[in-house]
Scaffold this motif. Structure first.
Motif, mmCIF file in Angstrom:
data_model
loop_
_atom_site.group_PDB
_atom_site.id
_atom_site.type_symbol
_atom_site.label_atom_id
_atom_site.label_comp_id
_atom_site.label_asym_id
_atom_site.label_seq_id
_atom_site.Cartn_x
_atom_site.Cartn_y
_atom_site.Cartn_z
ATOM 1 N N UNK A 1 26.076 130.063 -35.424
ATOM 2 C CA UNK A 1 26.571 130.923 -34.347
ATOM 3 C C UNK A 1 25.883 132.275 -34.464
ATOM 4 N N UNK A 2 25.462 132.801 -33.317
ATOM 5 C CA UNK A 2 24.662 134.025 -33.268
ATOM 6 C C UNK A 2 25.284 135.019 -32.295
ATOM 7 N N UNK A 3 25.126 136.296 -32.604
ATOM 8 C CA UNK A 3 25.467 137.367 -31.674
ATOM 9 C C UNK A 3 24.201 138.168 -31.363
ATOM 10 N N UNK A 4 24.014 138.447 -30.061
ATOM 11 C CA UNK A 4 22.915 139.273 -29.594
ATOM 12 C C UNK A 4 23.486 140.352 -28.672
ATOM 13 N N UNK A 5 22.714 141.404 -28.505
ATOM 14 C CA UNK A 5 23.085 142.474 -27.584
ATOM 15 C C UNK A 5 21.940 142.654 -26.597
ATOM 16 N N UNK A 6 22.280 142.780 -25.306
ATOM 17 C CA UNK A 6 21.261 142.929 -24.274
ATOM 18 C C UNK A 6 21.524 144.213 -23.503
ATOM 19 N N UNK A 7 20.590 145.137 -23.575
ATOM 20 C CA UNK A 7 20.712 146.387 -22.845
ATOM 21 C C UNK A 7 19.417 146.653 -22.107
ATOM 22 N N UNK A 8 19.492 147.519 -21.094
ATOM 23 C CA UNK A 8 18.350 147.737 -20.208
ATOM 24 C C UNK A 8 17.134 148.241 -20.958
ATOM 25 N N UNK A 9 17.339 149.148 -21.845
ATOM 26 C CA UNK A 9 16.193 149.758 -22.509
ATOM 27 C C UNK A 9 15.629 148.949 -23.663
ATOM 28 N N UNK A 10 16.466 148.155 -24.288
ATOM 29 C CA UNK A 10 16.075 147.491 -25.538
ATOM 30 C C UNK A 10 15.882 145.990 -25.401
ATOM 31 N N UNK A 11 16.198 145.411 -24.290
ATOM 32 C CA UNK A 11 16.074 143.971 -24.167
ATOM 33 C C UNK A 11 17.159 143.272 -24.963
ATOM 34 N N UNK A 12 16.848 142.091 -25.463
ATOM 35 C CA UNK A 12 17.814 141.249 -26.155
ATOM 36 C C UNK A 12 17.583 141.374 -27.659
ATOM 37 N N UNK A 13 18.588 141.905 -28.373
ATOM 38 C CA UNK A 13 18.430 142.178 -29.798
ATOM 39 C C UNK A 13 19.382 141.316 -30.611
ATOM 40 N N UNK A 14 18.876 140.765 -31.692
ATOM 41 C CA UNK A 14 19.696 140.007 -32.626
ATOM 42 C C UNK A 14 20.636 140.943 -33.387
ATOM 43 N N UNK A 15 21.873 140.516 -33.554
ATOM 44 C CA UNK A 15 22.845 141.292 -34.326
ATOM 45 C C UNK A 15 23.197 140.617 -35.649
ATOM 46 N N UNK A 16 23.709 139.381 -35.580
ATOM 47 C CA UNK A 16 24.215 138.696 -36.770
ATOM 48 C C UNK A 16 24.234 137.202 -36.488
ATOM 49 N N UNK A 17 24.074 136.386 -37.550
ATOM 50 C CA UNK A 17 24.296 134.964 -37.361
ATOM 51 C C UNK A 17 25.024 134.364 -38.551
ATOM 52 N N UNK A 18 25.746 133.295 -38.269
ATOM 53 C CA UNK A 18 26.496 132.525 -39.249
ATOM 54 C C UNK A 18 25.896 131.115 -39.305
ATOM 55 N N UNK A 19 25.752 130.591 -40.503
ATOM 56 C CA UNK A 19 25.325 129.208 -40.689
ATOM 57 C C UNK A 19 26.307 128.549 -41.637
ATOM 58 N N UNK A 20 27.133 127.657 -41.091
ATOM 59 C CA UNK A 20 28.088 126.941 -41.908
ATOM 60 C C UNK A 20 28.957 127.890 -42.704
ATOM 61 N N UNK A 21 29.102 127.598 -43.993
ATOM 62 C CA UNK A 21 29.921 128.413 -44.884
ATOM 63 C C UNK A 21 29.126 129.457 -45.650
ATOM 64 N N UNK A 22 27.831 129.584 -45.326
ATOM 65 C CA UNK A 22 26.992 130.568 -46.019
ATOM 66 C C UNK A 22 27.342 131.978 -45.584
ATOM 67 N N UNK A 23 26.983 132.937 -46.433
ATOM 68 C CA UNK A 23 27.186 134.341 -46.064
ATOM 69 C C UNK A 23 26.379 134.650 -44.806
ATOM 70 N N UNK A 24 26.950 135.380 -43.865
ATOM 71 C CA UNK A 24 26.236 135.672 -42.621
ATOM 72 C C UNK A 24 25.037 136.580 -42.849
#
Lengths: 108, 116
Positions: free
Chosen positions: B32-55
């Protein structure tokens, strides 16, 4: 740091015209993806290119991955109003590294 | 559900307030992934989770941002003491697993956050 540069940023054309969108990186990616996004929705995957020099076709859309796997292009033949949208290239890592996108407007 | 869902679809808040954004991924997707999309910066990665591993939190812009994923499914992105520059569309995505050349991510419709 923005690793992927897309050009042009905006493109406004007439129905039936051809166009090419470019995606350039200073880094090598194992693969690169192209997404299309419509207003109020999330991006939807169009294609993944993996091998240097690879060419993939999706109806009127042709995608190419550069030999050095640092750049890619999207060519649309005979654009239609339904092609209107935001086109995004993304370098594939565990997460995706996106370019800023190309906003395409096709008028009839 | 059939796809990734996010709530609320729109959120207007005042500067300094905390907000929580929710994401329901596709059933069975371990990443599972979170991204942020704003006019000036485009689509930016924030954080991701993979299974039970540390994000992987490497994309979070400040310590005001945090996220958790409960039971390997639903995720909540929390922004504390919101600032006007936090205004953006926050997109969630999920995939079978993180990584891999053909990793296809499925995106939700996003939450539009406006900080007044």
């Amino acid at each position: 740091t923005q690793l992927l540069e897309q050009s042009p940023q905006f493109l406004s054309i007439q129905e039936g015209e051809n166009l090419t969108v470019y995606c350039n990186s200073s880094s090598v990616f194992s693969s690169l993806q192209w997404y299309r996004q419509e207003p109020g929705e999330g991006p939807v995957l169009l294609v993944t290119v993996v091998t240097g020099g690879e060419v993939k076709k999706l109806k009127r859309l042709t995608f190419q991955f550069g030999d050095a796997r640092k750049d890619s292009s999207l060519h649309i033949t005979a654009a239609q109003p339904g092609d209107t949208g935001l086109y995004l290239c993304a370098g594939v890592q565990a997460a995706l590294i996106f370019g800023k996108g190309t906003t395409l407007s096709v008028s009839s | 559900g059939a796809g990734v869902s996010q709530s609320p679809s729109n959120k207007v808040t005042e500067k300094g307030k905390d907000v929580e954004l929710r994401c329901d991924p596709i059933s069975g997707h371990t990443a599972l992934y979170w991204y942020r999309q704003s006019l000036g910066q485009g689509l930016e990665f924030l954080i991701y989770f993979q299974g039970n591993s540390a994000p992987d939190k490497s994309g979070l812009p400040s310590d005001r941002f945090s996220a958790e994923r409960t039971g390997g499914s639903v995720s909540t992105l929390t922004i504390q003491r919101t600032q006007q520059e936090d205004s953006a569309v926050y997109l969630c995505a999920s995939s079978w697993r993180a990584g891999g050349s053909y990793n296809e991510q499925f995106f939700g419709p996003g939450t539009r956050l406006t900080v007044l």
